[in-house]
Design a protein around this motif. Sequence first.
Motif, PDB file in Angstrom:
ATOM      1  N   LYS A 110       0.896  -1.223  -0.093  1.00  0.00           N
ATOM      2  CA  LYS A 110      -0.021   0.040  -0.070  1.00  0.00           C
ATOM      3  C   LYS A 110       0.887   1.236   0.034  1.00  0.00           C
ATOM      4  N   TRP A 124      -3.512   4.802   5.120  1.00  0.00           N
ATOM      5  CA  TRP A 124      -4.539   3.744   4.747  1.00  0.00           C
ATOM      6  C   TRP A 124      -5.603   3.582   5.949  1.00  0.00           C
ATOM      7  N   ASP A 127      -8.697  -2.461   7.608  1.00  0.00           N
ATOM      8  CA  ASP A 127      -9.159  -3.422   6.891  1.00  0.00           C
ATOM      9  C   ASP A 127      -9.494  -3.003   5.566  1.00  0.00           C
ATOM     10  N   VAL A 128      -8.608  -2.507   4.968  1.00  0.00           N
ATOM     11  CA  VAL A 128      -8.692  -2.142   3.457  1.00  0.00           C
ATOM     12  C   VAL A 128      -8.387  -3.217   2.534  1.00  0.00           C
ATOM     13  N   ASP A 129      -7.450  -4.121   3.037  1.00  0.00           N
ATOM     14  CA  ASP A 129      -6.965  -5.265   2.435  1.00  0.00           C
ATOM     15  C   ASP A 129      -7.797  -5.913   1.425  1.00  0.00           C
ATOM     16  N   LYS A 130      -8.951  -6.484   2.037  1.00  0.00           N
ATOM     17  CA  LYS A 130      -9.935  -7.228   1.373  1.00  0.00           C
ATOM     18  C   LYS A 130     -10.587  -6.348   0.175  1.00  0.00           C
ATOM     19  N   LEU A 131     -10.775  -5.121   0.492  1.00  0.00           N
ATOM     20  CA  LEU A 131     -11.317  -4.364  -0.767  1.00  0.00           C
ATOM     21  C   LEU A 131     -10.364  -4.175  -1.906  1.00  0.00           C
ATOM     22  N   ILE A 132      -9.161  -4.126  -1.605  1.00  0.00           N
ATOM     23  CA  ILE A 132      -7.918  -4.058  -2.331  1.00  0.00           C
ATOM     24  C   ILE A 132      -8.110  -5.108  -3.547  1.00  0.00           C
ATOM     25  N   ASN A 134     -10.268  -7.331  -3.641  1.00  0.00           N
ATOM     26  CA  ASN A 134     -11.459  -7.712  -4.547  1.00  0.00           C
ATOM     27  C   ASN A 134     -11.800  -6.578  -5.722  1.00  0.00           C
ATOM     28  N   ASP A 135     -11.410  -5.211  -5.554  1.00  0.00           N
ATOM     29  CA  ASP A 135     -11.281  -4.387  -6.641  1.00  0.00           C
ATOM     30  C   ASP A 135     -10.504  -3.541  -6.305  1.00  0.00           C
ATOM     31  N   GLN A 138     -11.500   0.571  -6.822  1.00  0.00           N
ATOM     32  CA  GLN A 138     -12.529   1.236  -5.923  1.00  0.00           C
ATOM     33  C   GLN A 138     -11.889   1.877  -4.656  1.00  0.00           C
ATOM     34  N   VAL A 139     -10.631   1.585  -4.633  1.00  0.00           N
ATOM     35  CA  VAL A 139      -9.903   1.987  -3.397  1.00  0.00           C
ATOM     36  C   VAL A 139      -9.137   3.367  -3.706  1.00  0.00           C
TER      37      VAL A 139
END
Length: 592
Positions: A110, A124, A127-132, A134-135, A138-139
């Motif tokens: 990141k 950052w 808990d943004v790792d899962k969003l990264i 997935n897509d 969108q982050v």
Amino acid sequence: MTSTAPEARQGQDAGEQHGPEPTSWQQRLRRFGHYPRPGIGLRERLIPPYTRPGYQLWAVLGVPPLLADRVVRWSAWGGPLLVALVAGVLRFWKLGSPHAVIFDETYYAKDSWALINQGYEGAWPKDVDKLILNDPSQVPVPTDPGYVVHPPVGKWIIGLGEQMFGFTPFGWRFMVAVLGTLSVLMLCRIGRRLFRSTFLGCLAGLLLAVDGLHFVMSRTALLDLVLMFFVLAAFGCLLIDRDWSRQRLAAALPVDAEGVLRPDAGVAERLRLGWRPWRIAAGISLGLAFGTKWNGLFILVAFCLMTVLWDVGARRTAGAVRPYLAVLRRDVVPAFVSTVPVAVLTYLASWTGWIVSDGPDRHGYYRDWAATDGRGGGWTWLPDWLRSLWHYENQVFDFHVNLTSGHTYQSNPWSWIVLGRPVSYFYEEQNGCAASATGKCSREVLAIGTPLLWWAACFALAYVLWRWIFRRDWRAGAIACGVAAGWVPWFLYQERTIFLFYAVVFVPFLCLAVAMMIGAMLGPAADSGPRYELGLAKPDPSGERRRTLGAVAAGVLVLLIVWNFIYFWPLYTGTPIPEDSWRDRMWLDTWI
């Protein structure tokens, strides 16, 4: 067969000792078939020749001499490139697996993405790792500055891969895998130059290619592999500089009537070696090293001392009566200027993105400190960016020396060499595994060296130290310096939270040590030398028997190391295996 033993052609050069030089009458008797006792001349002590192919082996294989010479000539680059190709295939195979943010990738992936997009690291959200995963589109990249505790060079390099292949596991691991592959190529060439043997150089590279710790670190977006790459590059540059400076000395020394190079105290003590571009390249590499992680500073100091001692040895061999005084007068200042200031300037240049981020809405952490909390004082004549950077570095230093919080996988540096406590980067348990007696499969990425290689390295280090202390072998000293520079400083911080994977910095030097030990096991080639080339002497049966036994022992050791790498392959790559098979690979309780 190629003379592969380190002692074969360079042993006398090891301690900068003067061997017997052929006298005039010996030169005249050569026309009658007389060959003096083997001795190493001054030119060979200054610039040791590379080993030549053994004629008997090529004859047994039915290879014509012309073709044999061509194969040997191409092998200088062909062999290293082939080993590097194998290493690259292994490292890039399913590089994006596991599709997860493993271990400290959560920081560096990141931070690198923010750095490559806006020039400084951002704060950052949690808990943004899962969003990264997935897509990532969108982050958004956070504009608020983030507090980071490592310099930016390694993150710039990781970010370059993300820029090319996206904000994905493959993207943030790509450049690290590239450097891991290139480091294998570099080690092959470095080993070849160090031992004057293409075989031993390629062997050292092959050992690095199948080392588990280097392999895992080459497939993970952490900083330590990047640090290792620049340290190895600096060592290679200094090694080339050593040969280059000795060639200058040899060219300046007088030659007698028989064409024999002779020592000269005046030349050896007064000659200025002038422009040394490879030493400057080493300074840049060392600046990039501690611009990746600060422990590169210890390596900078160690390598600078090493290269100055190399100059002492060169001038002594050339005939200097007081070589230390000569080096103090002629070499120390140029050596300092071409390494330390160059490294410092390189380090400062690596902060350019942070330095120029001085806008009101976008700026790096502590970038505006000099204009706010740091106003006043006795250093206001310095630029604000430099004062802010100095304050930032002070805060980071306090963080590092006071980092004593416990961690499950922390280890003491005493245990590194025997792989006492590896680090689990990723672990996943899968149910419904029909191949397992427990019905479960385990999937893990374990940062651990190839055990048989590291345990063999324990003996190799003992051999290297013996060669350095008792035989004054400069090559053994260089290998010991590389290991010590990457390992010993951590003993000063045993209360700090440290991990086994920091040892990847000196793994190439462990491989060089094992290659040197294997060269000693092989022994000198029995069919080398002018008498054999002219058919004036027969091979010594006892020497051939000794070399055969050595070759068998060395071959068994190398094959066992390769097998050990293959056996642990599932733990290096996160390949699912039955739980009982996973437990079979936990050779020590501390590995779980």
